[in-house]
Enzyme design. Structure first.
Site, PDB file in Angstrom:
ATOM      1  CG  HIS A  82       7.657   2.346  -6.002  1.00 57.12           C
ATOM      2  ND1 HIS A  82       7.023   1.336  -6.430  1.00 57.12           N
ATOM      3  CD2 HIS A  82       7.163   2.676  -4.934  1.00 57.12           C
ATOM      4  CE1 HIS A  82       6.100   1.149  -5.385  1.00 57.12           C
ATOM      5  NE2 HIS A  82       6.426   1.995  -4.570  1.00 57.12           N
ATOM      6  CG  ASP A 161       5.964  -7.708  -0.684  1.00 51.45           C
ATOM      7  OD1 ASP A 161       5.933  -7.077   0.439  1.00 51.45           O
ATOM      8  OD2 ASP A 161       5.271  -7.255  -1.691  1.00 51.45           O
ATOM      9  NE  ARG A 168       3.145  -5.198   6.357  1.00 49.78           N
ATOM     10  CZ  ARG A 168       3.461  -4.573   5.435  1.00 49.78           C
ATOM     11  NH1 ARG A 168       4.036  -4.931   4.356  1.00 49.78           N
ATOM     12  NH2 ARG A 168       3.258  -3.416   5.388  1.00 49.78           N
ATOM     13  CB  SER A 183       6.545  -4.310   1.711  1.00 52.23           C
ATOM     14  OG  SER A 183       5.581  -4.493   0.810  1.00 52.23           O
ATOM     15  CE  LYS A 187       6.314  -4.167  -3.386  1.00 50.04           C
ATOM     16  NZ  LYS A 187       5.068  -4.535  -2.805  1.00 50.04           N
TER      17      LYS A 187
HETATM   18  N1  URA Z   1       3.038  -0.763  -0.493  1.00 45.08           N
HETATM   19  C1  URA Z   1       3.621  -1.852  -0.764  1.00 45.08           C
HETATM   20  O1  URA Z   1       4.014  -2.386  -1.736  1.00 45.08           O
HETATM   21  N2  URA Z   1       3.980  -2.362   0.439  1.00 45.08           N
HETATM   22  C2  URA Z   1       3.322  -2.112   1.700  1.00 45.08           C
HETATM   23  O2  URA Z   1       3.941  -2.536   2.736  1.00 45.08           O
HETATM   24  C3  URA Z   1       2.734  -0.738   1.698  1.00 45.08           C
HETATM   25  C4  URA Z   1       2.512  -0.306   0.441  1.00 45.08           C
END
Ligand code: URA
Length: 433
Positions: A82, A161, A168, A183, A187
């Site tokens: 990631h 999310d 947010r 967050s 994933k």
């Molecule tokens: N990237 C994400 O996927 N989530 C966040 O909260 C910040 C950056």
């Protein structure tokens, strides 16, 4: 259980129980908890924080809010990567075939670009014929057979999310370490891999602007990943300037091919080897030095390039473009941006350069926009390079002739030239295991 009591408890600085966190995630996902209460809880978390136990429960609950990819058939060999997002970041196109060539199993769902950062799906789609929409069974069978497949995100993954991140974004609660960690990591948990390397970018083109902030986030993400039962490493990499020379979808595929053939820019190669070796060390349970050696060997021997050809061909892509990158379509306008003064390149605003490539057609400002696979920028000079007035700083590629004056201006403003050579910055700040 009442959401009011959960908000009050966190507002007063107390840790939440597993039951309370799961109640919130389930209720917010199914709509029974309204946005205003979820916003209040996010703000309370923003100010009061969460301990590791709370963050790992929040992460797990968010990961389980939708579909989960089951990679258990690959045992401990599954590997994922990631990136927190950068400019010119084509590392997945290089790291994943390296690790697959070494024998790991790469079943990767990946995203599209938005704003100043690119997305791997867009880059892959610039190869004529490449299919990013394989069905689940075909996707898994390909990984069984050749060890690698990359497709676009599909299904209903991490809906908690999706809702919470959007909330947010409009309630000034994005930059909270517990919320960012949960967050990002939810994933990755939902994506199923046992071994995950995180490329945490630091600098002008990154979400994290300082090494200290990036280290705090990386340390938290590795801790939470481990508490959730995965092997995790994080590599802190420099994003004070774009990575490599090429920005734009087909241009980035071409640079990835160069690296897989033993060439390409040195920064690109170093970051990819750091990420690939961090993954190899976890997947094969080998010391760091041996992992570096194996990753290098996969590049030098051509095994990683062969793996890329096999993977792209199996997914319908025309591999002639990999063997002869001059086949990629060209833009109608090619424009050289020249230095307006002499000196050394002191700094580059990577985010502005990313936005300049969006203007040329290489990215999208909104989710609905289409992209031009051929558009982008090739950087001729990077930080530290000496320049004379009139030297070419970069070449712009676009089919939108009208945007060239604005793009040129934007690029010139993003590059600062000064009299002294700047101090060299590290490319890799740290590796957190
Ligand atoms: N990237 C994400 O996927 N989530 C966040 O909260 C910040 C950056």
């Amino acid at each position: 259980m009442r959401m009011y009591d959960i908000i009050e408890k966190k507002r007063d600085g107390h840790p939440l129980t597993e039951e309370e966190i799961r109640f919130f995630v389930e209720g917010y996902t199914d709509g029974s908890i309204p946005d205003y209460q979820a916003s209040a809880l996010c703000m309370a978390i923003y100010f009061r924080g969460m301990n590791d136990q709370e963050i790992s429960i929040l992460t797990d609950a968010m990961a389980h809010s939708g579909d989960m990819l089951d990679l258990s058939r690959f045992g401990t060999l599954s590997a994922d990567k990631h990136s927190t997002g950068g400019v010119g970041d084509k590392t997945s196109l290089i790291v994943m075939p390296i690790i697959a060539a070494l024998g790991a199993k790469v079943a990767k769902m990946t995203g599209r670009g938005l704003g100043h950062t690119g997305g791997t799906v867009d880059k892959l789609e610039s190869i004529p014929g490449y299919d990013v929409t394989l069905d689940g069974q075909t996707f898994m069978q390909q990984v069984e057979d050749i060890g690698i497949s990359l497709i676009g995100q599909s299904g209903n993954m991490t809906p908690a999310d999706k809702k919470l991140y959007a909330l947010r974004d409009v309630t000034a609660t994005v930059d909270s370490i517990p919320l960012i960690t949960s967050s990002i990591m939810c994933k990755k948990l939902a994506a199923g891999a046992h071994n995950i390397v995180l490329d945490v970018k630091v600098g002008s083109g990154a979400f994290m602007k300082t090494v200290e902030d990036a280290r705090e986030l990386a340390t938290k993400m590795t801790t939470i990943g481990r508490l959730c039962g995965r092997n995790i490493a994080a590599v802190l990499t420099n994003m004070n300037q774009p990575l490599g020379h090429n920005i734009g979808n087909a241009l980035e595929v071409q640079e990835a091919v160069e690296v897989l053939n033993g060439g390409g820019p040195d920064d690109m190669k170093q970051v990819c080897l750091a990420l690939a070796s961090a993954l190899a060390s976890m997947v094969f349970q080998i010391p760091h030095d041996e992992a570096v050696q194996r990753a290098e060997e996969a590049l030098v021997s051509g095994a990683a390039f062969q793996k890329m050809v096999e993977w792209i061909g199996r997914q319908g892509g025309d591999v002639r473009y990999l063997k002869d990158t001059s086949l990629f379509p060209k833009c109608s306008c090619v424009y050289e941006v020249k230095a307006t003064e002499s000196g050394y390149i002191q700094s580059m605003d990577a985010e502005q350069i990313g936005l300049c490539s969006v203007l040329l057609g290489a990215g999208r400002a909104t989710k609905e926009e289409s992209i031009d696979p051929a558009a982008g920028i090739i950087l001729n000079k990077k930080i530290g390079a000496p320049v004379n007035k009139g030297d070419v700083l970069c070449t712009l590629y676009t089919n939108r002739e009208a945007v060239i004056p604005t793009a040129e201006q934007q690029y010139i403003q993003a590059v600062r030239i000064g009299a002294e050579a700047p101090e060299e910055e590290p490319l890799i700040y740290d590796i957190i295991r």
